[in-house]
Design a protein around this motif. Structure first.
Motif, short mmCIF file in Angstrom:
data_model
loop_
_atom_site.label_atom_id
_atom_site.label_comp_id
_atom_site.label_asym_id
_atom_site.label_seq_id
_atom_site.Cartn_x
_atom_site.Cartn_y
_atom_site.Cartn_z
N ILE B 463 -14.16 -17.67 -1.80
CA ILE B 463 -13.64 -17.79 -3.16
C ILE B 463 -12.17 -17.42 -3.10
O ILE B 463 -11.79 -16.43 -2.47
CB ILE B 463 -14.43 -16.89 -4.12
N VAL B 464 -11.35 -18.25 -3.70
CA VAL B 464 -9.91 -17.99 -3.63
C VAL B 464 -9.43 -17.49 -4.98
O VAL B 464 -9.79 -18.03 -6.03
CB VAL B 464 -9.14 -19.28 -3.26
N LEU B 465 -8.66 -16.42 -4.94
CA LEU B 465 -8.07 -15.89 -6.17
C LEU B 465 -6.57 -16.21 -6.17
O LEU B 465 -5.93 -16.24 -5.13
CB LEU B 465 -8.23 -14.37 -6.25
N SER B 466 -6.07 -16.43 -7.36
CA SER B 466 -4.64 -16.59 -7.49
C SER B 466 -4.23 -15.96 -8.82
O SER B 466 -4.81 -16.27 -9.86
CB SER B 466 -4.29 -18.07 -7.47
N GLN B 481 -7.68 -24.29 6.55
CA GLN B 481 -6.56 -23.40 6.25
C GLN B 481 -5.71 -23.98 5.11
O GLN B 481 -5.30 -23.25 4.20
CB GLN B 481 -5.71 -23.28 7.51
N GLU B 482 -5.52 -25.29 5.17
CA GLU B 482 -4.68 -25.95 4.16
C GLU B 482 -5.28 -25.79 2.77
O GLU B 482 -4.59 -25.49 1.81
CB GLU B 482 -4.53 -27.44 4.49
N ARG B 483 -6.60 -26.00 2.69
CA ARG B 483 -7.30 -25.91 1.41
C ARG B 483 -7.14 -24.51 0.81
O ARG B 483 -6.83 -24.35 -0.37
CB ARG B 483 -8.78 -26.16 1.65
N VAL B 484 -7.35 -23.50 1.67
CA VAL B 484 -7.28 -22.11 1.19
C VAL B 484 -5.87 -21.81 0.69
O VAL B 484 -5.68 -21.28 -0.40
CB VAL B 484 -7.67 -21.11 2.31
N LEU B 485 -4.89 -22.20 1.49
CA LEU B 485 -3.50 -21.93 1.12
C LEU B 485 -3.13 -22.62 -0.18
O LEU B 485 -2.47 -22.05 -1.04
CB LEU B 485 -2.56 -22.40 2.22
N GLU B 486 -3.63 -23.86 -0.29
CA GLU B 486 -3.34 -24.64 -1.49
C GLU B 486 -3.88 -23.93 -2.74
O GLU B 486 -3.18 -23.76 -3.74
CB GLU B 486 -4.00 -25.99 -1.31
N LEU B 487 -5.13 -23.51 -2.63
CA LEU B 487 -5.75 -22.83 -3.78
C LEU B 487 -5.09 -21.48 -4.04
O LEU B 487 -4.89 -21.08 -5.18
CB LEU B 487 -7.25 -22.63 -3.54
N ALA B 488 -4.75 -20.79 -2.96
CA ALA B 488 -4.17 -19.45 -3.11
C ALA B 488 -2.82 -19.52 -3.79
O ALA B 488 -2.43 -18.61 -4.52
CB ALA B 488 -4.04 -18.79 -1.75
N SER B 489 -2.12 -20.61 -3.54
CA SER B 489 -0.77 -20.71 -4.12
C SER B 489 -0.76 -21.72 -5.25
O SER B 489 0.27 -22.32 -5.55
CB SER B 489 0.23 -21.10 -3.03
N SER B 490 -1.90 -21.91 -5.88
CA SER B 490 -2.00 -22.96 -6.89
C SER B 490 -1.05 -22.75 -8.06
O SER B 490 -0.61 -23.69 -8.68
CB SER B 490 -3.43 -23.10 -7.40
#
Lengths: 330, 499
Positions: B463-466, B481-490
């Motif tokens: 689960i990604v929080l931002s 990794q890309e997906r996580v980063l994308e969501l993290a920095s949404s």
């Protein structure tokens, strides 16, 4: 490889801590020897009993302070707590005709309340107890002088005086018995009960203690209440010995107790130190001032020596820690 | 590029009982990023101390720009342009960024505030970051503090910059900024000696990598010509087939459910944790992950929302409540929040259950010894004795003690906040094995991690929080990794402005 180094450093640590333990013992023995040589009156039964009786109230108050200091706090107000508890108890007995046992009970309760007030203020205002008690010290001073009406309450009843002057079976001073009981009780609480461990843990790392499920607020209140209780006992002993009550009796005890605590290895930051070390600390100071008086040293010269002793104690402590750290890095 | 600026020949350094460096020879070229890799105790820090003059070698020579020395002093090393950035920053909190950069310089003259601040902004501009030079260092986030530290070193004309675990306090986007700065410095001809436990970073940033083990330099390799398996096997001296243990699928039983939890900087967080699951919680530092864990653990109160444990709505008001409901926290800052460093190993292990093993207030020492022995064996805690002070144990073993004390409280739901921060590769493996074993035994784990490999390798679900909100959820087959980063920095736009 790591295990060898840590085993080594633990050996070094044990040796150093032994040296440290013996150091305070040697200092006391050394002082006793020194004054025995310098003064023919020092090593006599009367004088030694005298030292014990004189120091008993300091030990009792210092034990109370030790709880606060080990938990990472500080109490500068114990001198005026003694003063306030003492004059209140005396006033209750002499001016308001309260029976002595009830007055003593009130005195002890008052001590606990004063401690709780310090603890509560520190928790509530989230300010280090050092600052809080710097303030309450003055508050207690004011109340004490109002209660005593700035006068000396003379001729305390004999039963009151017994607390400070009485002898059990004609040989053992009652105050010394109180002191021994206090030390044993405190040692037991700190070393064997879970409460004692909480106190040490909190002094070692308050946040980690809190996250370990320890109710740090409650512990803080508890150590101050315990401190207040022992300080009240010390007050009764001191005022009993004086035979009369004045608000000027008591202040100054805080510095003796703090110095003794440092001497005995109770750190300013909390989390370490043992009660017996504290007792040695008190007696080093006691023997020192008694001996200096016997050899006729002036009061102000005595102040200088006592101050230097504190500096030496703290310096030695830091030196040891640095050496330990250096050894560990290797 | 290939010009050698610093080389060490046959350096040996022994401490009583340990040979920290054993006939080490290694050379560093001008303008390269040279990674030093090795487990804790491999000799990296001793090597750094010798280069920076903090320690004197027993034998061997140090050549810098062709001149040979048998030893350096800290002062002399600085004169030669060697600067070290330690994990603990050497900044004066109460001075401004600019004042820190020029601290100790311009002696004998009045400090010209404006000139100093202009020079500082110039350096920051070079790095492509926006920092107010007059801002007090203590008001800057740690990522910016680090940039101030680097700027300080560079303005001293450092030719050799040593960085010890520089990314440890940084979030993923901040790491990118740092790497950008490293590349800028490199292009100016600065040699960077880069120490990190994180392999992926070494591949991203370094030109060459030297692996150390047991006080020896095992090999220096071109980063482009090696791979992580080779580096790991060089580091531990054996081949690791798989870094992350395989696990059976977890059950569908929900043990922990959050419904619209709000508070401590988090807003409206809902999630479910299943029995036997490792749920990864990803996000940038400051996204509210540790804050969520602290709320679940009762260390910080909830504003609204509810927590259900085994389907039962549960109020958790304090860490003691959490422990009573079987929720345990392995905190992020081990030394500050997890350990009583001056107390013994067994003292630490039983601290959560002291009351339970006490009769009439008195701690039962036999039971204490029993519990601590059981857990130290089960977790394979390496200590000469259970009475050893925790301070004297390695980071990995300290972490195991923290896990042991949490397990001793009979917890079922474990909140791991950065489980392997500051822990060397070997011990890291042990922690991973242990976590797998725990979920196999029916524990459930909520794992906060900023280590991408760990996150992707260990989690069953992420689960990604931002910015304090859930920004996405990824099933195992969607992990990247890309997906996580994308969501993290949404919603990262705002953060970039801050940088």
């Amino acid at each position: 490889m790591n295990e060898i180094t840590s085993a080594r450093s633990s050996l070094v640590e044990t040796l150093l801590s032994l040296l440290r333990k013996y150091a305070i013992f040697f200092i006391l023995v050394g002082l006793i020897l020194l004054f025995s040589i310098l003064s023919p009156y020092f090593l006599t039964w009367t004088n030694l009993t005298n030292i014990f009786v004189q120091q008993s109230y300091v030990v009792i108050a210092a034990v109370g302070l030790a709880f606060v200091m080990i938990s990472g706090g500080m109490d500068l107000s114990i001198g005026y707590q003694i003063s306030l508890v003492g004059v209140t108890t005396a006033a209750l007995v002499k001016w308001y005709g309260v029976p002595l046992p009830l007055a003593i009970l009130c005195g002890l309760l008052l001590g606990i309340c004063l401690g709780l007030f310090n603890g509560y203020a520190s928790v509530r205002l989230k300010v280090h107890p050092l600052i809080i008690t710097l303030g309450t010290m003055t508050v207690f001073q004011g109340i004490s002088y109002i209660v005593s009406k700035q006068s000396v309450i003379l001729n305390l009843p004999p039963a009151f005086k017994y607390l400070g002057q009485g002898y059990v079976f004609g040989v053992i001073p009652f105050s010394v018995i109180l002191m021994v009981v206090t030390v044993l009780a405190a040692g037991f609480i700190l070393n064997y009960t879970y409460f004692g461990r909480y106190v040490y843990s909190m002094g070692g790392n308050e946040e980690a203690a809190r996250l370990a499920g320890i109710n740090t607020t409650r512990i803080k209140l508890a150590v101050f209440a315990i401190c207040g209780f022992f300080v009240a006992v010390a007050a009764l002993v001191l005022f009993g010995r004086a035979g009369s009550a004045a608000s000027s009796t008591g202040p100054g005890t805080e510095f003796t107790a703090i110095t003794a605590a440092f001497l005995g290895g109770i750190s300013f930051k909390g989390g370490e130190g043992k009660i017996w070390g504290l007792v040695f600390g008190v007696f080093i100071l006691g023997v020192l001032s008694n001996g200096m008086q016997l050899i006729g040293m002036g009061t102000y010269a005595q102040y200088i020596i006592r101050g230097l002793v504190l500096l030496l104690a703290v310096g030695f402590d830091e030196y040891q820690k640095k050496r330990l750290l250096k050894l560990k890095q290797k | 590029m290939s010009k050698e600026i610093l080389s060490l020949q046959n350096i040996t350094k022994a401490y009583p009982g340990v040979t920290a460096l054993d006939d080490v020879s290694v050379s560093f070229r001008k303008g390269e990023v040279h990674a030093l890799l090795g487990e804790n105790g491999a000799g990296k820090s001793t090597l750094i101390k010798i280069i920076s003059g903090a320690e004197k070698p027993d034998s061997g020579t140090i050549s810098i720009r062709g001149a040979e020395y048998s030893e350096l002093s800290p002062h002399f090393a600085r004169e030669l342009g060697i600067e070290v950035i330690y994990q603990e920053f050497n900044l004066v909190d109460t001075l401004s960024a600019a004042e820190n950069i020029f601290l100790g310089e311009r002696r004998g003259r009045l400090v010209n505030q404006r000139e100093m601040e202009q020079a500082a902004s110039l350096t920051f501009d070079q790095f492509g970051v926006v920092i107010d030079p007059s801002a007090l260092v203590r008001n800057l986030p740690s990522s910016l503090q680090q940039i101030v530290e680097i700027a300080k070193a560079i303005t001293k004309n450092a030719g050799i910059l040593i960085m010890d675990e520089p990314t440890a306090p940084l979030t993923m986007s901040e790491v990118d900024t740092l790497f950008q700065i490293i590349r800028t410095a490199k292009s100016q001809g600065v040699t960077i000696i880069y120490i990190s436990h994180r392999l992926e970073e070494i591949f991203q940033i370094s030109d060459r990598v030297t692996v150390m083990r047991d006080g020896k330099c095992i090999e220096s390799l071109l980063t482009a010509e090696t791979n992580r398996d080779q580096l790991i096997s060089l580091m531990v001296g054996r081949t690791l087939n798989e870094v992350f243990p395989e696990r059976p699928q977890c059950s569908d039983e929900v043990v922990l459910e959050l419904k619209n939890v709000t508070g401590n900087g988090d807003t409206d967080i809902s999630l479910q944790l299943h029995r036997g699951e490792i749920l990864g919680l990803a996000g940038l530092v400051g996204a509210g992950r540790s804050e969520l864990a602290k709320m679940l653990y009762g260390a910080v109160p909830l504003d609204s929302g509810s927590i259900l444990i085994n389907g039962q709505e549960t109020r958790i008001h304090s860490p003691a409540d959490a422990l009573a409901h079987g929720v345990g926290l392995i905190p992020e800052n081990r030394k500050e929040e997890g350990c009583l460093l001056n107390m013994s190993v067994s003292w630490n292990i039983v601290i959560n259950v002291l009351k339970k093993i006490s009769r009439w207030l008195v701690v039962d020492r036999k039971e204490e010894a029993g519990i601590s022995t059981t857990y130290s064996e089960r977790l394979n805690i390496k200590t000469p004795s259970l009475l050893q002070r925790l301070r004297n144990l390695s980071g990995g073993n300290q972490q195991k003690v923290v896990i042991a004390k949490t397990l001793a409280a009979n917890t079922q739901i474990l909140l791991f906040d950065e489980p392997t921060r500051g822990i060397d590769v070997g011990a890291r493996q042990e922690i991973y094995q242990l976590m797998s074993k725990l979920v196999g035994e029916g524990h459930s784990i909520l794992m906060i991690s900023s280590d991408m490999e760990e996150l992707l390798g260990m989690s069953d679900r992420i689960i990604v929080l931002s910015e304090g909100r859930v920004s996405g959820e990824l099933e195992k087959n969607e992990f990247s990794q890309e997906r996580v980063l994308e969501l993290a920095s949404s919603s990262e736009a705002r953060q970039e402005v801050a940088l």
